[in-house]
Design a protein around this motif. Structure first.
Motif, PDB file in Angstrom:
ATOM      1  N   VAL A   1      37.913 -25.938 -11.275  1.00 15.82           N
ATOM      2  CA  VAL A   1      38.215 -26.983 -12.252  1.00 15.82           C
ATOM      3  C   VAL A   1      37.503 -26.738 -13.581  1.00 15.82           C
ATOM      4  N   ARG A   2      36.493 -25.889 -13.548  1.00 17.17           N
ATOM      5  CA  ARG A   2      35.860 -25.481 -14.810  1.00 17.17           C
ATOM      6  C   ARG A   2      36.552 -24.246 -15.381  1.00 17.17           C
ATOM      7  N   HIS A   3      37.637 -23.832 -14.746  1.00 18.37           N
ATOM      8  CA  HIS A   3      38.406 -22.651 -15.158  1.00 18.37           C
ATOM      9  C   HIS A   3      37.607 -21.357 -15.041  1.00 18.37           C
ATOM     10  N   GLU A   4      36.689 -21.325 -14.101  1.00 19.76           N
ATOM     11  CA  GLU A   4      35.899 -20.104 -13.925  1.00 19.76           C
ATOM     12  C   GLU A   4      36.308 -19.353 -12.666  1.00 19.76           C
ATOM     13  N   ALA A   5      37.238 -19.883 -11.926  1.00 18.12           N
ATOM     14  CA  ALA A   5      37.696 -19.210 -10.706  1.00 18.12           C
ATOM     15  C   ALA A   5      39.132 -19.639 -10.435  1.00 18.12           C
ATOM     16  N   ARG A   6      39.769 -18.912  -9.480  1.00 20.29           N
ATOM     17  CA  ARG A   6      41.160 -19.229  -9.174  1.00 20.29           C
ATOM     18  C   ARG A   6      41.368 -19.377  -7.674  1.00 20.29           C
ATOM     19  N   MET A   7      42.453 -20.020  -7.325  1.00 17.18           N
ATOM     20  CA  MET A   7      42.769 -20.257  -5.922  1.00 17.18           C
ATOM     21  C   MET A   7      42.780 -18.943  -5.133  1.00 17.18           C
ATOM     22  N   THR A   8      43.298 -17.884  -5.765  1.00 21.79           N
ATOM     23  CA  THR A   8      43.418 -16.611  -5.041  1.00 21.79           C
ATOM     24  C   THR A   8      42.058 -15.942  -4.810  1.00 21.79           C
ATOM     25  N   ASP A   9      40.996 -16.488  -5.390  1.00 27.42           N
ATOM     26  CA  ASP A   9      39.677 -15.949  -5.072  1.00 27.42           C
ATOM     27  C   ASP A   9      39.325 -16.194  -3.609  1.00 27.42           C
ATOM     28  N   CYS A  10      39.956 -17.205  -3.026  1.00 20.79           N
ATOM     29  CA  CYS A  10      39.712 -17.486  -1.611  1.00 20.79           C
ATOM     30  C   CYS A  10      40.543 -16.520  -0.768  1.00 20.79           C
ATOM     31  N   ILE A  11      39.857 -15.715   0.042  1.00 21.79           N
ATOM     32  CA  ILE A  11      40.592 -14.691   0.805  1.00 21.79           C
ATOM     33  C   ILE A  11      41.509 -15.313   1.855  1.00 21.79           C
ATOM     34  N   TYR A  12      41.154 -16.486   2.339  1.00 21.70           N
ATOM     35  CA  TYR A  12      41.989 -17.137   3.357  1.00 21.70           C
ATOM     36  C   TYR A  12      43.267 -17.691   2.745  1.00 21.70           C
ATOM     37  N   ILE A  13      43.115 -18.256   1.562  1.00 20.03           N
ATOM     38  CA  ILE A  13      44.295 -18.760   0.854  1.00 20.03           C
ATOM     39  C   ILE A  13      45.246 -17.596   0.556  1.00 20.03           C
ATOM     40  N   GLN A  14      44.656 -16.490   0.136  1.00 19.39           N
ATOM     41  CA  GLN A  14      45.487 -15.304  -0.143  1.00 19.39           C
ATOM     42  C   GLN A  14      46.272 -14.883   1.099  1.00 19.39           C
ATOM     43  N   GLN A  15      45.544 -14.883   2.232  1.00 18.15           N
ATOM     44  CA  GLN A  15      46.153 -14.507   3.506  1.00 18.15           C
ATOM     45  C   GLN A  15      47.326 -15.441   3.828  1.00 18.15           C
ATOM     46  N   LEU A  16      47.051 -16.725   3.642  1.00 15.10           N
ATOM     47  CA  LEU A  16      48.075 -17.740   3.919  1.00 15.10           C
ATOM     48  C   LEU A  16      49.289 -17.547   3.011  1.00 15.10           C
ATOM     49  N   TRP A  17      48.991 -17.317   1.718  1.00 16.09           N
ATOM     50  CA  TRP A  17      50.077 -17.143   0.745  1.00 16.09           C
ATOM     51  C   TRP A  17      50.891 -15.890   1.040  1.00 16.09           C
ATOM     52  N   GLN A  18      50.221 -14.880   1.559  1.00 17.15           N
ATOM     53  CA  GLN A  18      50.969 -13.670   1.946  1.00 17.15           C
ATOM     54  C   GLN A  18      51.914 -13.988   3.084  1.00 17.15           C
ATOM     55  N   LYS A  19      51.396 -14.718   4.069  1.00 18.36           N
ATOM     56  CA  LYS A  19      52.216 -15.095   5.220  1.00 18.36           C
ATOM     57  C   LYS A  19      53.420 -15.907   4.752  1.00 18.36           C
ATOM     58  N   GLU A  20      53.163 -16.787   3.778  1.00 13.97           N
ATOM     59  CA  GLU A  20      54.248 -17.639   3.286  1.00 13.97           C
ATOM     60  C   GLU A  20      55.120 -16.917   2.263  1.00 13.97           C
ATOM     61  N   GLY A  21      54.800 -15.654   2.017  1.00 12.07           N
ATOM     62  CA  GLY A  21      55.592 -14.870   1.092  1.00 12.07           C
ATOM     63  C   GLY A  21      55.417 -15.253  -0.365  1.00 12.07           C
ATOM     64  N   LYS A  22      54.329 -15.957  -0.690  1.00  7.40           N
ATOM     65  CA  LYS A  22      54.115 -16.385  -2.071  1.00  7.40           C
ATOM     66  C   LYS A  22      53.459 -15.292  -2.907  1.00  7.40           C
ATOM     67  N   ILE A  23      52.904 -14.319  -2.237  1.00  7.16           N
ATOM     68  CA  ILE A  23      52.178 -13.287  -2.960  1.00  7.16           C
ATOM     69  C   ILE A  23      52.312 -11.988  -2.177  1.00  7.16           C
ATOM     70  N   SER A  24      52.409 -10.880  -2.893  1.00 11.77           N
ATOM     71  CA  SER A  24      52.571  -9.597  -2.188  1.00 11.77           C
ATOM     72  C   SER A  24      51.206  -9.072  -1.745  1.00 11.77           C
ATOM     73  N   ALA A  25      51.224  -8.228  -0.721  1.00  7.91           N
ATOM     74  CA  ALA A  25      49.974  -7.649  -0.224  1.00  7.91           C
ATOM     75  C   ALA A  25      49.292  -6.854  -1.334  1.00  7.91           C
ATOM     76  N   GLU A  26      50.128  -6.160  -2.116  1.00  2.00           N
ATOM     77  CA  GLU A  26      49.643  -5.358  -3.233  1.00  2.00           C
ATOM     78  C   GLU A  26      48.856  -6.227  -4.217  1.00  2.00           C
TER      79      GLU A  26
END
Ligand code: SF4
Ligand code: SF4
Lengths: 470, 139
Positions: A403-428
């Protein structure tokens, strides 16, 4: 505005990026959540750091170091004073005598030596005077001896700054005292350099930008572990050419014990409590804030366990050091009266210590509100594992960084994993995000890391680095 | 923003959970330190009161932009004479509880001292509801 109000305070704790492996040990131990991993390296948020050294203790790669002056700098002066605390002497093994330690200091090039706690009676009387005649708020008064705890209070417990004793620490007092003695010897002040040999980063930071004070009085800071090593190497060869000079006969029992737990407490008549160790200090300050401490007149705080005997620059084991210090104290008389040193007492006064609250989400309360609500919603998504793999000390800290704009949701490795599963983001893309946080090639095979095939201990050591004997 | 906490009567190990959470939130919002201090002291005292006297309780904290409203509702013995309980030194705490340093009769007067607005309703044998309101800026 005095210096303590400025956001850019001096910090003595630094990170050597080439040694840092971003192992996240430091993230978890920092009492003010001042550390983040950025680009694969630990970084310190300056406004939050209180120079306590917990990160330095926790780092397995010795990537944290304490900024100090080079020993050779003492030769810029004709007269060179070594100012050191009693713990310096007590940390040596029993087979090294006090005389030998003093002799080696001279051999290294110091012309004068002074233990910082020598004029302690001035400080004792001055603190009593503060308690009786100046302080008129709620009890207790809080010791301002340990600069790490003073800064912690400014940053994390700003409402408690009013409780701080408005007196300098012994090293300031001793520096003034030495200046006075030098003047008595007829030495021109510009010819004399006073060098402080300190047990910790907090004192260095304090000396370079003192809380509630304008300017520091010492001319340089010397690494205690470097001097330790020199004493260990040279002490055995030293013969008895030591002569008791430099007012060493003024050392007192109270002075020697001052920096240990209960050192100040012993000199204080009212009901007092002595607390050492960062986590203990935090607990007691929380309770004080809640109004949940019984009536106490004086609260003595030390960031390090066993007080300065546990300082991060100390080489000796803290318990052995404290034990020796207690034995040593028995050889010295009680502190004499401070009568006749009133001018020194004057130097002890400091301006009120200003709060420096650093934990708010925004300086504007409305905005802080919105940010907090947002952070609370983000927390619904984060896993709550507090693993540190995002580079923040906890999921909540990451949410607040977002919320201070110093980090992003994708910094969380679990969220990234989830988003990959949901096809929201590529593995690359996910992997590139990881590299952004952890550095390129961070995940290549590397056998030099701790526990791996080619692990060779702590890797390259800093020059003069302390061998941890905890 | 609403924060809710359950309080277990008799469990002193958990006393102070609500006040420490609220404290964290207020600090992050940048509420002036001295204002936070008063709120926290009042809340902590009230929270400990529930632990010391009641069987259980619920604390609801509503953090607004200009003030905090706190409601502490407990199921417990209730207070017979509220104005008497407001006097310093009055306590119905058991010997055991007092020996632990709680319930020394500082409770309600101390809450009153630190609350901008205080309202207490109680029914003997049923329970007590305490309302505390503190403002961020002097009105
Ligand atoms: S010195 Fe202390 S406050 Fe500063 S970064 Fe290290 S652990 Fe945090
Ligand atoms: S206890 Fe002593 S050594 Fe440790 S941080 Fe405080 S002043 Fe420095």
């Amino acid at each position: 505005m005095n210096q303590s109000n400025q956001l850019e305070l001096h910090h003595a704790i630094k990170i050597a990026p080439d040694k840092c492996r971003a192992c996240t040990h430091c993230l978890q131990v920092c009492p003010t959540e001042a550390i983040r991993i950025r680009n694969g390296k630990a970084t310190i948020i300056p406004g939050r750091c209180v120079d306590c050294g917990e990160c330095h203790r926790a780092c397995p790669y010795h990537a944290f170091y304490v900024e100090q002056d080079d020993l050779s700098r003492i030769f810029d002066y004709k007269y060179r004073v070594a100012l050191f605390p009693a713990v310096f002497v007590s940390q040596f093994p029993e087979n090294i005598s006090e005389e030998q330690i003093y002799s080696v200091l001279k051999q290294i090039g110091f012309t004068h030596t002074c233990e910082v706690e020598q004029p302690i009676s001035v400080l004792i009387d001055s603190i009593k005077d503060f308690a009786q005649n100046e302080y008129d708020s709620e009890s207790p008064i809080i010791s301002s001896f340990c600069p790490a705890t003073v800064r912690l209070i400014q940053v994390k417990y700003p409402a408690l700054t009013d409780h701080l004793v408005l007196r300098n620490a012994p090293h300031d007092l001793a520096a003034w005292y030495v200046r006075q003695r030098l003047a008595e010897e007829g030495i021109d002040p510009s010819d004399a350099g006073i060098f402080y040999i300190t047990p910790c980063a907090a004192k260095i930071a304090a000396v370079k930008s003192p809380v509630g004070e304008k300017k520091s009085i010492v001319d340089g800071i010397i690494n205690m572990s470097e001097i330790y090593n020199q004493v260990m190497a040279k002490a055995t060869g030293v013969t008895g050419n030591f002569h008791s000079c430099d007012c060493r006969n003024e050392i007192s029992r109270e002075g020697i014990l001052w920096s240990l737990p209960e050192g100040e407490k012993a000199a204080f008549e009212g009901k007092s409590l002595s607390v050492d160790g960062m986590h203990n200090v935090i607990r007691i300050l929380e309770r004080l804030e809640d109004g949940d401490l019984p009536d106490i007149d004086f609260l003595e705080l030390r960031a390090c366990e066993e007080g300065c005997a546990g300082g991060i620059m100390m080489t000796g084991n803290r318990f052995l050091t404290a034990d020796r210090q207690h034995s040593r104290a028995k050889n010295f008389p009680k502190a004499q009266s401070s009568v006749g040193m009133e001018d020194l007492a004057e130097k002890l006064r400091i301006a009120p210590v200003q709060p420096r609250p650093m934990v708010h989400l925004d300086t504007d309360m409305e905005k802080a509100f919105a940010k907090m609500e947002k952070a609370r919603s983000i927390m619904c998504h984060l896993p709550g594992i507090d693993c540190g793999a995002c580079g923040a000390p906890s999921c909540l800290a990451l949410a607040e960084d977002m919320v201070r704009h110093e980090a992003r949701m994708t910094d969380c490795i679990y969220i990234q994993q989830l988003w990959q599963k949901e096809g929201k983001i590529s593995a690359e893309k996910a992997f590139r995000n990881l590299e952004k946080r952890w550095g390129e090639n961070r995940f290549d095979m590397d056998c030099s890391k701790r526990g791996a095939k080619n692990d060779n201990g702590f890797g390259l050591m800093n020059e003069g680095e302390d061998a941890d004997l905890y | 923003m609403k924060l809710n906490f359950q309080v277990e009567g008799g469990n002193f190990a958990k006393a102070g959970v609500a006040s420490s959470e609220v404290k964290k939130v207020l600090k992050k919002l940048g509420v002036p330190p001295m204002v936070i201090r008063r709120i926290v002291v009042a809340l902590y005292e009230a929270e400990v009161n529930i632990v010391a006297h009641a069987q259980q309780g619920i604390i609801s904290v509503d953090v607004r932009h200009d003030k905090v409203e706190i409601e502490l509702r407990d199921k417990g013995p209730g207070i017979g004479d509220i104005s008497q309980a407001m006097q310093e030194g009055f306590s119905t705490a058991s010997e055991e509880v007092r020996a632990m340093g709680f319930g020394a009769g500082m409770g309600l007067p101390n809450i009153k001292k630190n609350a901008d607005e205080l309202n207490i309703e109680s029914k003997v044998g049923e329970g007590t509801t305490v309302h505390i309101t503190n403002y961020f800026a002097k009105p």
